[in-house]
Design a protein around this motif. Structure first.
Motif, PDB file in Angstrom:
ATOM      1  N   ALA A  58      -6.672 -24.737  -5.769  1.00 17.26           N
ATOM      2  CA  ALA A  58      -5.297 -25.155  -6.031  1.00 17.26           C
ATOM      3  C   ALA A  58      -4.524 -25.337  -4.726  1.00 17.26           C
ATOM      4  CB  ALA A  58      -4.596 -24.141  -6.927  1.00 17.26           C
ATOM      5  N   ILE A  59      -4.714 -24.415  -3.784  1.00 19.61           N
ATOM      6  CA  ILE A  59      -4.034 -24.529  -2.489  1.00 19.61           C
ATOM      7  C   ILE A  59      -4.462 -25.809  -1.775  1.00 19.61           C
ATOM      8  CG2 ILE A  59      -3.874 -23.524  -0.180  1.00 19.61           C
ATOM      9  CD1 ILE A  59      -2.198 -22.050  -2.188  1.00 19.61           C
ATOM     10  N   PHE A  60      -5.748 -26.092  -1.792  1.00 16.90           N
ATOM     11  CA  PHE A  60      -6.282 -27.318  -1.178  1.00 16.90           C
ATOM     12  C   PHE A  60      -5.669 -28.549  -1.854  1.00 16.90           C
ATOM     13  CE2 PHE A  60      -9.198 -30.850  -0.926  1.00 16.90           C
ATOM     14  CZ  PHE A  60      -9.738 -30.791   0.353  1.00 16.90           C
ATOM     15  N   GLY A  61      -5.724 -28.605  -3.188  1.00 13.46           N
ATOM     16  CA  GLY A  61      -5.219 -29.760  -3.931  1.00 13.46           C
ATOM     17  C   GLY A  61      -3.725 -29.955  -3.789  1.00 13.46           C
ATOM     18  N   GLY A  62      -2.977 -28.853  -3.815  1.00 13.71           N
ATOM     19  CA  GLY A  62      -1.528 -28.956  -3.647  1.00 13.71           C
ATOM     20  C   GLY A  62      -1.154 -29.525  -2.293  1.00 13.71           C
ATOM     21  N   PHE A  86      13.041 -31.451  -2.079  1.00 14.19           N
ATOM     22  CA  PHE A  86      12.040 -30.391  -1.951  1.00 14.19           C
ATOM     23  C   PHE A  86      11.583 -29.881  -3.317  1.00 14.19           C
ATOM     24  CE2 PHE A  86      13.550 -30.151   2.448  1.00 14.19           C
ATOM     25  CZ  PHE A  86      12.322 -30.095   3.103  1.00 14.19           C
ATOM     26  N   LEU A  87      12.447 -29.973  -4.315  1.00 15.99           N
ATOM     27  CA  LEU A  87      12.043 -29.602  -5.671  1.00 15.99           C
ATOM     28  C   LEU A  87      10.905 -30.516  -6.138  1.00 15.99           C
ATOM     29  CD1 LEU A  87      12.321 -28.209  -8.441  1.00 15.99           C
ATOM     30  CD2 LEU A  87      14.123 -29.876  -8.987  1.00 15.99           C
ATOM     31  N   PHE A  88      11.042 -31.826  -5.901  1.00 14.39           N
ATOM     32  CA  PHE A  88      10.006 -32.748  -6.346  1.00 14.39           C
ATOM     33  C   PHE A  88       8.759 -32.674  -5.462  1.00 14.39           C
ATOM     34  CE2 PHE A  88      13.364 -34.406  -8.965  1.00 14.39           C
ATOM     35  CZ  PHE A  88      12.679 -34.799 -10.096  1.00 14.39           C
ATOM     36  N   LEU A  89       8.912 -32.303  -4.201  1.00 17.23           N
ATOM     37  CA  LEU A  89       7.725 -32.017  -3.390  1.00 17.23           C
ATOM     38  C   LEU A  89       6.967 -30.828  -3.980  1.00 17.23           C
ATOM     39  CD1 LEU A  89       8.789 -32.384   0.367  1.00 17.23           C
ATOM     40  CD2 LEU A  89       7.277 -33.868  -0.947  1.00 17.23           C
ATOM     41  N   PHE A  90       7.710 -29.836  -4.445  1.00 18.94           N
ATOM     42  CA  PHE A  90       7.079 -28.680  -5.067  1.00 18.94           C
ATOM     43  C   PHE A  90       6.365 -29.077  -6.362  1.00 18.94           C
ATOM     44  CE2 PHE A  90       7.444 -24.879  -7.877  1.00 18.94           C
ATOM     45  CZ  PHE A  90       6.562 -24.051  -7.177  1.00 18.94           C
ATOM     46  N   ILE A  91       6.977 -29.994  -7.126  1.00 20.26           N
ATOM     47  CA  ILE A  91       6.319 -30.482  -8.343  1.00 20.26           C
ATOM     48  C   ILE A  91       5.014 -31.202  -7.997  1.00 20.26           C
ATOM     49  CG2 ILE A  91       6.523 -32.144 -10.253  1.00 20.26           C
ATOM     50  CD1 ILE A  91       9.528 -31.432 -10.322  1.00 20.26           C
ATOM     51  N   PHE A  93       3.189 -30.541  -5.426  1.00 17.75           N
ATOM     52  CA  PHE A  93       2.267 -29.464  -5.048  1.00 17.75           C
ATOM     53  C   PHE A  93       1.639 -28.829  -6.285  1.00 17.75           C
ATOM     54  CE2 PHE A  93       1.282 -25.059  -3.952  1.00 17.75           C
ATOM     55  CZ  PHE A  93       0.532 -25.224  -2.795  1.00 17.75           C
ATOM     56  N   LEU A  94       2.457 -28.582  -7.316  1.00 21.06           N
ATOM     57  CA  LEU A  94       1.938 -27.978  -8.546  1.00 21.06           C
ATOM     58  C   LEU A  94       0.936 -28.900  -9.241  1.00 21.06           C
ATOM     59  CD1 LEU A  94       5.118 -26.324 -10.125  1.00 21.06           C
ATOM     60  CD2 LEU A  94       3.260 -25.220  -8.862  1.00 21.06           C
ATOM     61  N   LEU A  95       1.205 -30.203  -9.228  1.00 19.80           N
ATOM     62  CA  LEU A  95       0.261 -31.155  -9.829  1.00 19.80           C
ATOM     63  C   LEU A  95      -1.080 -31.110  -9.110  1.00 19.80           C
ATOM     64  CD1 LEU A  95       2.581 -34.244 -10.456  1.00 19.80           C
ATOM     65  CD2 LEU A  95       1.556 -32.766 -12.187  1.00 19.80           C
ATOM     66  N   GLY A  96      -1.033 -31.100  -7.768  1.00 18.89           N
ATOM     67  CA  GLY A  96      -2.269 -31.002  -7.000  1.00 18.89           C
ATOM     68  C   GLY A  96      -3.007 -29.707  -7.286  1.00 18.89           C
ATOM     69  N   CYS A  97      -2.247 -28.614  -7.417  1.00 15.95           N
ATOM     70  CA  CYS A  97      -2.857 -27.317  -7.759  1.00 15.95           C
ATOM     71  C   CYS A  97      -3.603 -27.407  -9.083  1.00 15.95           C
ATOM     72  CB  CYS A  97      -1.771 -26.246  -7.861  1.00 15.95           C
ATOM     73  SG  CYS A  97      -1.051 -25.760  -6.278  1.00 15.95           S
ATOM     74  N   PHE A  98      -2.974 -28.018 -10.045  1.00 16.93           N
ATOM     75  CA  PHE A  98      -3.544 -28.118 -11.387  1.00 16.93           C
ATOM     76  C   PHE A  98      -4.816 -28.962 -11.378  1.00 16.93           C
ATOM     77  CE2 PHE A  98      -3.843 -30.223 -15.529  1.00 16.93           C
ATOM     78  CZ  PHE A  98      -3.807 -29.135 -16.383  1.00 16.93           C
ATOM     79  N   PHE A  99      -4.767 -30.140 -10.761  1.00 19.96           N
ATOM     80  CA  PHE A  99      -5.889 -31.080 -10.859  1.00 19.96           C
ATOM     81  C   PHE A  99      -7.069 -30.711  -9.965  1.00 19.96           C
ATOM     82  CE2 PHE A  99      -2.455 -33.928 -12.458  1.00 19.96           C
ATOM     83  CZ  PHE A  99      -2.981 -34.073 -13.728  1.00 19.96           C
TER      84      PHE A  99
END
Length: 504
Positions: A58-62, A86-91, A93-99
């Motif tokens: 998740a860290i890698f993907g985010g 920065f809120l949407f950058l965080f979103i 990041f979360l998408l990358g974590c998930f996928f």
């Protein structure tokens, strides 16, 4: 001590995810994946449990998603504030974590590293497919785009498509890890080398046989242009103004249109009211060119009422202002052209409000031209679905507006999308955009024949490349990839079961 080691691993994974971006346009340094992908799988494989495996991937993907797509949320900074940006950058990041995290979590159910590798490659490829068509519909940064700068390797997309490429290249890039003493499996490494040689050989053979031919006596003019802003207007100004339209037509006709069959403009360069079509002023279109057709993007308003939804359309018109074909955009930009779940309450980023959705792909049959698929902006990023399979076109006209990119990686990534779709379908892509992007002529092999660079206002006069025969991917789509992925996962289950029996 253990906590500090884990923090150090997370920092390295953040760095590896960020460095992976260099494999994609505009850098195209895909060899870096022979470092970052083995490191990713090594850390996933040596995790103590599924949760740790998930967190590491998740860290890698985010990190990968944020560094590759940071430009995609810039308009939130322009239109709102830094915290929203920065809120949407965080979103992201979360998408990358998930996928990335979910494939690692599922792969960890397999205990043996070799089996886990095959499972991880399959799940990661299936993750790209899921996010493209089912969850979020975000097929922007697909793994296949890393080879758009290398035409020989790009050709494999004509056989297996972008998701098959993801499966194949995940295995190839991770396999050097199995030369280490811990894994010690020359079979995996040799298999990956054979696959890489096979991909190169296929691409070289296909390009050697390539026939770069053109439709006889068919010429297009691509116009990379942006209307000037009107004081008091927002991002997309109203173009119900004869002076602005006259300026555009004067620019188009600086070079005579004597041999031109169609002039193509960028997306939403005009704004008009449907009830008042013919929509603009045609006094400045020379009557010397009665056979010239015009294709452009238009924001079509039903009325001036506050809640009226416009269409973002591509239209074909002639020098008399007569509209013969209309295609309404049906894949809209979330938050840019509509706000999911809040369409009547929140205004999107574009000044023309929430858009109405069109009916789907179609093929335009315009007199004097080979039939073509009108593809509006981001509709091109979705593999396969922008083509009418019952009426195959001979070329793809992509009218888009890259005003949000401002000299960043987005312009290059969008151009790479045109190359991917051209190879997948065996159809030339004629891409026209504003000066913040790149207008181009891409042939059916994904090779850019003509290009207007970023920041350049100008025109391309070009013959139309001929369509290639339907590719294997255009005929069969993603079914072979899905069947092979499920078959490999089934084999992994059988191998895992046999390993458990052997231990007993």
């Amino acid at each position: 001590m253990k906590l500090s080691v884990e923090k150090g691993i997370f920092v390295l994974l953040l760095l590896a995810g960020g460095l992976t971006v260099f494999a994609f346009p505009p850098i195209d340094l895909f060899v870096i994946l022979f470092i970052t992908y083995p490191f990713l799988f090594y850390e996933v494989d040596k995790a103590k449990n599924k949760k740790q495996a998930f967190l590491r991937a998740a860290i890698f993907g985010g990190s990968f998603f944020v560094f590759q797509l940071f430009w995609a949320v810039k308009m939130f900074y322009w239109n709102y504030s830094i915290p929203i940006y920065f809120l949407f950058l965080f979103i992201l990041f979360l998408l990358g974590c998930f996928f990335y995290g979910i494939p690692a979590f599922l792969a960890f159910f397999y205990k043996k590293s070799k089996i886990r590798l095959l499972a991880f490659c399959c799940f990661l490829a299936l993750s790209e497919w899921v996010r493209s068509y089912i969850l979020f519909q975000l097929p922007w940064n697909l793994s296949a785009s890393m080879f758009t700068g290398h035409p020989v390797f790009l050709q494999i997309n004509s056989l297996i498509g972008p998701f098959g490429c993801c499966l194949l290249f995940n295995f190839i890039f991770i396999s050097p890890l199995f030369l280490l003493k811990k894994y010690h499996s020359y079979i995996f490494f040799i298999s990956s080398v054979i696959l890489l040689i096979g991909i190169y050989t296929y691409g070289a053979f296909r390009l050697k046989k390539a026939s770069f031919t053109y439709e006889p006596e068919i010429f297009l003019r691509l116009v990379q242009y942006e209307q000037p802003k009107i004081p008091g207007e927002n991002l997309y100004p109203s173009i119900i103004n004869s002076r602005l339209f006259d300026e555009l037509m004067e620019f188009v006709q600086k070079t005579p249109l004597t041999t031109t069959d169609m002039v193509i403009f960028p997306e939403n360069i005009f704004k008009t009211e449907i009830e008042k079509e013919p929509f603009l002023f045609f006094e400045k279109i020379s009557k010397e060119y009665p056979d010239v057709k015009f294709l452009g993007g238009v924001i079509r308003l039903f009325s001036k009422e506050e809640n009226a939804k416009p269409y973002n359309s591509m239209i074909v018109f002639n020098n008399k202002g007569e509209i013969s074909h209309t295609q309404n955009k049906w894949k809209l930009v979330p938050l840019g052209e509509y706000v999911p779940f809040f369409e009547d309450k929140i205004r999107p980023l574009t000044s023309f409000g929430n858009n109405a959705k069109g009916d789907g792909p179609q093929t335009f049959h315009v007199k004097g031209l080979p039939p073509f698929a009108p593809v509006n902006c981001i509709e091109l990023i979705y593999p396969r679905i922008f083509i009418d399979r019952k009426d195959r076109p001979q070329w793809i006209a992509n009218s888009t507006n890259d005003s949000g990119f401002i000299h960043d990686a987005g312009a290059y990534q969008f151009l790479s999308v045109a190359q991917l779709r051209a190879v997948e379908e065996g159809l030339p892509v004629i891409r026209v955009t504003t000066p913040h992007g790149m207008s181009a002529v891409v042939n059916g092999y994904g090779i850019i024949e003509k290009l207007l660079p970023v920041g350049h206002v100008g025109m391309i006069d070009t013959p139309l490349p001929k369509a290639l025969p339907p590719t294997l991917y255009s005929k069969w789509g993603n079914w072979p990839f899905l069947i092979i992925s499920l078959a490999l996962l089934s084999i992994c289950l059988l191998l895992e079961a046999s390993e458990k029996r052997a231990k007993k």
